[in-house]
Enzyme design. Structure first.
Site, short mmCIF file in Angstrom:
data_model
loop_
_atom_site.label_atom_id
_atom_site.label_comp_id
_atom_site.label_asym_id
_atom_site.label_seq_id
_atom_site.Cartn_x
_atom_site.Cartn_y
_atom_site.Cartn_z
N HIS A 241 -9.44 -3.28 -1.53
CA HIS A 241 -8.38 -2.59 -0.78
C HIS A 241 -8.71 -1.09 -0.69
O HIS A 241 -8.58 -0.48 0.38
CB HIS A 241 -7.04 -2.83 -1.49
CG HIS A 241 -5.86 -2.13 -0.90
ND1 HIS A 241 -4.80 -2.81 -0.33
CD2 HIS A 241 -5.55 -0.81 -0.79
CE1 HIS A 241 -3.90 -1.92 0.11
NE2 HIS A 241 -4.33 -0.71 -0.17
N GLU A 242 -9.16 -0.51 -1.81
CA GLU A 242 -9.47 0.93 -1.81
C GLU A 242 -10.72 1.24 -0.98
O GLU A 242 -10.77 2.26 -0.28
CB GLU A 242 -9.66 1.45 -3.23
CG GLU A 242 -8.43 1.37 -4.13
CD GLU A 242 -7.15 1.85 -3.50
OE1 GLU A 242 -7.18 2.73 -2.62
OE2 GLU A 242 -6.09 1.34 -3.87
N CYS B 43 0.85 -1.19 0.00
CA CYS B 43 0.00 0.00 0.00
C CYS B 43 0.89 1.24 0.00
O CYS B 43 1.91 1.26 0.68
CB CYS B 43 -0.88 0.00 1.25
SG CYS B 43 -1.91 1.47 1.42
N LEU B 44 0.48 2.25 -0.76
CA LEU B 44 1.27 3.49 -0.82
C LEU B 44 1.37 4.17 0.55
O LEU B 44 2.27 4.95 0.79
CB LEU B 44 0.66 4.46 -1.84
CG LEU B 44 0.71 4.00 -3.30
CD1 LEU B 44 -0.06 4.96 -4.18
CD2 LEU B 44 2.14 3.87 -3.77
#
Ligand code: NI
Length: 178
Positions: free
Chosen positions: A134-135, A92-93
C-alpha cells in the site's frame, strides 16, 4: 512535528515520487516527523508524498501499543519478489471515510535503506505485506481506490463531493488505515 496529511484528490498523491539521492540529517528529521504524524492520525503506515514530499520514503508501525518497538523506516524501497494473493479491507489516511477490499500479493520480499543509509532486506506476509505494498503504491502515485472496481470508486467520489458540498463531517473508517 505533526505534518498535514494530503487528502484525495490532491495532485501530489498522484505524482510518482523521486528516489532519495543522499540520506542526510534532513531525511532522518522528515522520517521522525512522518512517524509522529502517523501515530497522531492514527495510522499504521505513511508515505512521504502524503505529507507533500515527493520522495521515496515510507514508515510503518503495526504495533501502536508498543510504539517504536517494531517501527519500520524505509528509504528507496524496492519489491524484489511477490508470492500468492490475499484480500484485505483497506483504508488510507489520504482517502477519508472509505474502505474497500483490495487484492494484493500475500508475501513480499523487499530491499531498501534505513535512515542511516544501511541496506535492509525485509520479507513479510499478512498485514505487514499489505501495508508495505500500500505504501509503495503511494510512492508510485497510486491509491488503493485505483485497485477496486470503477463502479465502487465512482460511488466513493460522488459521496466525497457531496460531503464536501454539504460540509458534513466524515465518519470513522472501519478497515485498517494504512
Ligand atoms: Ni495510504
Amino acid at each position: 512535528m505533526i505534518l498535514d496529511i494530503l487528502k484525495f484528490p490532491d495532485p501530489v498523491l498522484r505524482t510518482p515520487a523521486l528516489p532519495v539521492e543522499a540520506i542526510t540529517g534532513e531525511t532522518a528529521e522528515l522520517i521522525e516527523n512522518m512517524l509522529e504524524t502517523m501515530y497522531a492520525a492514527p495510522g499504521i503506515g505513511l508515505a512521504a508524498p502524503q505529507v507533500g514530499v515527493s520522495r521515496r520514503i515510507i514508515v510503518l508501525d503495526l504495533d501502536h501499543e508498543n510504539r517504536g518497538a517494531n517501527v519500520i523506516k524505509l528509504v528507496n524501497p524496492v519489491i524484489r519478489e511477490t508470492e500468492g494473493e490475499a484480500i484485505f479491507e483497506e483504508g488510507c489516511l489520504s482517502v477519508v471515510d472509505f474502505t474497500a477490499e483490495v487484492k494484493r500479493a500475500e508475501r513480499v520480499a523487499m530491499s531498501a535503506y534505513d535512515e542511516n543509509g544501511e541496506e535492509v532486506d525485509i520479507e513479510a506476509d499478512g498485514l505487514l505485506a499489505v501495508a508495505l505494498q500500500h505504501e509503495i503504491d503511494h510512492l508510485d502515485g497510486k491509491l488503493f481506490i485505483d485497485r477496486i472496481s470503477r463502479l465502487k470508486r465512482d460511488i466513493y467520489v460522488r459521496r466525497l463531493k457531496k460531503s464536501i458540498r454539504t460540509g458534513k463531517e466524515p465518519q470513522e473508517s472501519r478497515g485498517v488505515v494504512i
